[in-house]
Write a protein that holds these residues in place. Structure first.
Motif, PDB file in Angstrom:
ATOM      1  N   PRO A  57       0.804  -1.233   0.000  1.00  0.00           N
ATOM      2  CA  PRO A  57       0.000   0.000   0.000  1.00  0.00           C
ATOM      3  C   PRO A  57       0.830   1.273   0.000  1.00  0.00           C
ATOM      4  O   PRO A  57       0.521   2.213  -0.741  1.00  0.00           O
ATOM      5  N   MET A  58       1.892   1.326   0.813  1.00  0.00           N
ATOM      6  CA  MET A  58       2.684   2.544   0.902  1.00  0.00           C
ATOM      7  C   MET A  58       3.250   2.945  -0.456  1.00  0.00           C
ATOM      8  O   MET A  58       3.201   4.119  -0.851  1.00  0.00           O
ATOM      9  N   TYR A 131      -1.989  -4.561  10.677  1.00  0.00           N
ATOM     10  CA  TYR A 131      -1.877  -3.687   9.500  1.00  0.00           C
ATOM     11  C   TYR A 131      -2.553  -4.291   8.267  1.00  0.00           C
ATOM     12  O   TYR A 131      -3.349  -3.630   7.597  1.00  0.00           O
ATOM     13  N   HIS A 132      -2.231  -5.537   7.939  1.00  0.00           N
ATOM     14  CA  HIS A 132      -2.775  -6.151   6.722  1.00  0.00           C
ATOM     15  C   HIS A 132      -4.268  -6.437   6.843  1.00  0.00           C
ATOM     16  O   HIS A 132      -4.957  -6.590   5.823  1.00  0.00           O
ATOM     17  N   THR A 133      -4.763  -6.499   8.058  1.00  0.00           N
ATOM     18  CA  THR A 133      -6.200  -6.659   8.258  1.00  0.00           C
ATOM     19  C   THR A 133      -6.919  -5.321   8.091  1.00  0.00           C
ATOM     20  O   THR A 133      -8.015  -5.256   7.527  1.00  0.00           O
ATOM     21  N   LEU A 134      -6.260  -4.248   8.578  1.00  0.00           N
ATOM     22  CA  LEU A 134      -6.864  -2.920   8.503  1.00  0.00           C
ATOM     23  C   LEU A 134      -6.703  -2.269   7.124  1.00  0.00           C
ATOM     24  O   LEU A 134      -7.582  -1.558   6.661  1.00  0.00           O
ATOM     25  N   LYS A 139      -9.748  -1.901   0.547  1.00  0.00           N
ATOM     26  CA  LYS A 139      -9.716  -0.583   1.177  1.00  0.00           C
ATOM     27  C   LYS A 139      -8.738   0.336   0.457  1.00  0.00           C
ATOM     28  O   LYS A 139      -9.019   1.513   0.239  1.00  0.00           O
ATOM     29  N   MET A 140      -7.588  -0.207   0.059  1.00  0.00           N
ATOM     30  CA  MET A 140      -6.600   0.576  -0.668  1.00  0.00           C
ATOM     31  C   MET A 140      -7.169   1.047  -2.003  1.00  0.00           C
ATOM     32  O   MET A 140      -6.979   2.209  -2.391  1.00  0.00           O
ATOM     33  N   SER A 141      -7.878   0.170  -2.706  1.00  0.00           N
ATOM     34  CA  SER A 141      -8.472   0.539  -3.995  1.00  0.00           C
ATOM     35  C   SER A 141      -9.518   1.631  -3.834  1.00  0.00           C
ATOM     36  O   SER A 141      -9.593   2.563  -4.647  1.00  0.00           O
ATOM     37  N   VAL A 142     -10.324   1.532  -2.772  1.00  0.00           N
ATOM     38  CA  VAL A 142     -11.351   2.551  -2.505  1.00  0.00           C
ATOM     39  C   VAL A 142     -10.692   3.896  -2.217  1.00  0.00           C
ATOM     40  O   VAL A 142     -11.129   4.947  -2.721  1.00  0.00           O
ATOM     41  N   LEU A 143      -9.621   3.904  -1.424  1.00  0.00           N
ATOM     42  CA  LEU A 143      -8.931   5.142  -1.080  1.00  0.00           C
ATOM     43  C   LEU A 143      -8.323   5.801  -2.313  1.00  0.00           C
ATOM     44  O   LEU A 143      -8.427   7.015  -2.504  1.00  0.00           O
ATOM     45  N   ILE A 144      -7.706   4.996  -3.171  1.00  0.00           N
ATOM     46  CA  ILE A 144      -7.100   5.541  -4.390  1.00  0.00           C
ATOM     47  C   ILE A 144      -8.178   6.102  -5.311  1.00  0.00           C
ATOM     48  O   ILE A 144      -8.002   7.174  -5.918  1.00  0.00           O
ATOM     49  N   THR A 145      -9.314   5.401  -5.413  1.00  0.00           N
ATOM     50  CA  THR A 145     -10.423   5.891  -6.240  1.00  0.00           C
ATOM     51  C   THR A 145     -10.951   7.224  -5.722  1.00  0.00           C
ATOM     52  O   THR A 145     -11.185   8.160  -6.497  1.00  0.00           O
ATOM     53  N   LEU A 146     -11.116   7.325  -4.402  1.00  0.00           N
ATOM     54  CA  LEU A 146     -11.584   8.574  -3.797  1.00  0.00           C
ATOM     55  C   LEU A 146     -10.563   9.698  -3.991  1.00  0.00           C
ATOM     56  O   LEU A 146     -10.938  10.851  -4.243  1.00  0.00           O
ATOM     57  N   MET A 147      -9.281   9.366  -3.881  1.00  0.00           N
ATOM     58  CA  MET A 147      -8.226  10.353  -4.062  1.00  0.00           C
ATOM     59  C   MET A 147      -8.284  10.990  -5.438  1.00  0.00           C
ATOM     60  O   MET A 147      -7.951  12.171  -5.604  1.00  0.00           O
ATOM     61  N   TRP A 148      -8.722  10.245  -6.434  1.00  0.00           N
ATOM     62  CA  TRP A 148      -8.773  10.775  -7.804  1.00  0.00           C
ATOM     63  C   TRP A 148     -10.132  11.357  -8.169  1.00  0.00           C
ATOM     64  O   TRP A 148     -10.205  12.358  -8.881  1.00  0.00           O
TER      65      TRP A 148
END
Length: 318
Positions: A57-58, A131-134, A139-148
């Motif tokens: 993710p980072m 970390y890998h559960t949270l 979740k990472m895909s949703v965050l990146i989509t929202l970021m754009w």
């Protein structure tokens, strides 16, 4: 200068001044900077994409950050290069709106991305076992989509509010199109002013507050944790904080200059500060993350040493 309230068809960028033959020198310098930005950001994007060890993710958030640097710089540099060679520095309203959309959505996305990256570091340092559960791939895909998507939506609403305004002038005291509507509007700009303040709060203040909160929690863990935890926090968080400080400085000046009279500031300095967040940030981020992030640095060293060994092998065979 247009004195009556009307719907203008073009704007004049008054910050440009006659440099004579020096404009070709400035053109070359700006072009070299743009090429440097493209090469450095594309290199790190490709490096992250092709190396499975960096599919975390980072680094994927970092990849999104580098893509945004390309987006923002492309919203400025081709336009700037074209204007440097022109004798009459005018721009059509439609192209001006397009540049405003690109530049300000870039800025909004930069803050959003830095906030998401700080949240990711908070989970990794403060909750390493979970970390890998949270931070799941979903979740990472949703965050990146929202970021754009969020910055595009914010700027689309802003432009739809500012475009119908009638203007008393068509002169923008800058080298690129910025938020001109408040200064030039003859009609009531109260709605767009309120929306602009709300937008600044949501797009800039909220991410900065989230970053400050997460780093307060990270510092608390570092002071009470092991030496290894402190080293991990310093190595991954220092580039992030440096990037944030650099970007906030440029954005604060742009916000102040768009709302206050900055004629007392020297002209050349005012031009440099107005493009600081669009020029320095896309150069600064690849440099600081490439040098400070040990995993990226080690991957580059491995690639370089691998090529060196391959060349030696081929030389021996020949």
């Amino acid at each position: 200068m247009i004195t009556n309230s009307t719907q203008v068809s073009y704007f004049i960028l008054s910050a440009y001044f006659d440099t004579g033959m020096l404009k070709y020198l400035y053109f070359t310098i700006i072009l070299c900077l743009y090429v440097l930005i493209i090469l450095s950001n594309v290199f790190l994007i490709v490096l992250i994409c092709v190396n499975r060890s960096l599919h975390e993710p980072m680094y994927l958030f970092l990849c999104s950050l580098f893509v945004n640097e390309l987006f923002g710089s492309t919203g400025l540099f081709p336009f700037l290069l074209f204007q440097l060679l022109k004798d009459l520095h005018t721009v059509l309203v439609s192209l001006c709106f397009l540049q405003i959309f690109c530049v300000y959505s870039y800025g909004c996305r930069e803050f959003t991305t830095l906030a998401v990256m700080s949240y990711d570091r908070y989970l990794a340092i403060c909750h390493p076992l979970q970390y890998h559960t949270l931070m799941t791939s979903t979740k990472m895909s949703v965050l990146i989509t929202l970021m754009w998507c969020f910055p595009f939506l914010v700027m689309a609403v802003g432009i739809s509010l500012s475009s119908p305004l009638h203007l008393c002038g068509n002169i923008i005291n800058n080298v690129y199109c910025n938020n001109y509507s408040i200064k030039l509007s003859c009609s009531d700009a109260k709605v767009i002013s309120i929306y602009g303040l709300i937008n600044v709060f949501i797009s800039m203040c909220v991410p900065v507050m989230l970053i400050v909160y997460t780093y307060m929690r990270i510092l608390k863990v570092c002071f009470s944790g092991s030496k290894q935890t402190r080293h991990k926090a310093v190595s991954t968080c220092t580039p992030h904080l440096a990037s944030l400080i650099n970007f906030v400085f440029g954005c604060v000046f742009d916000i102040i200059s768009s709302r206050l009279d900055m004629n007392h500031v020297p002209h050349t300095l005012r031009i440099f500060l107005s493009v600081h967040f669009l020029i320095c940030q896309p150069i600064f981020n690849p440099l600081v993350y490439g040098l400070k992030m040990s995993k990226i640095r080690n991957t580059c060293n491995n690639l370089r040493s691998g090529k060196h060994h391959e060349l030696n092998r081929r030389a021996k065979v020949q």
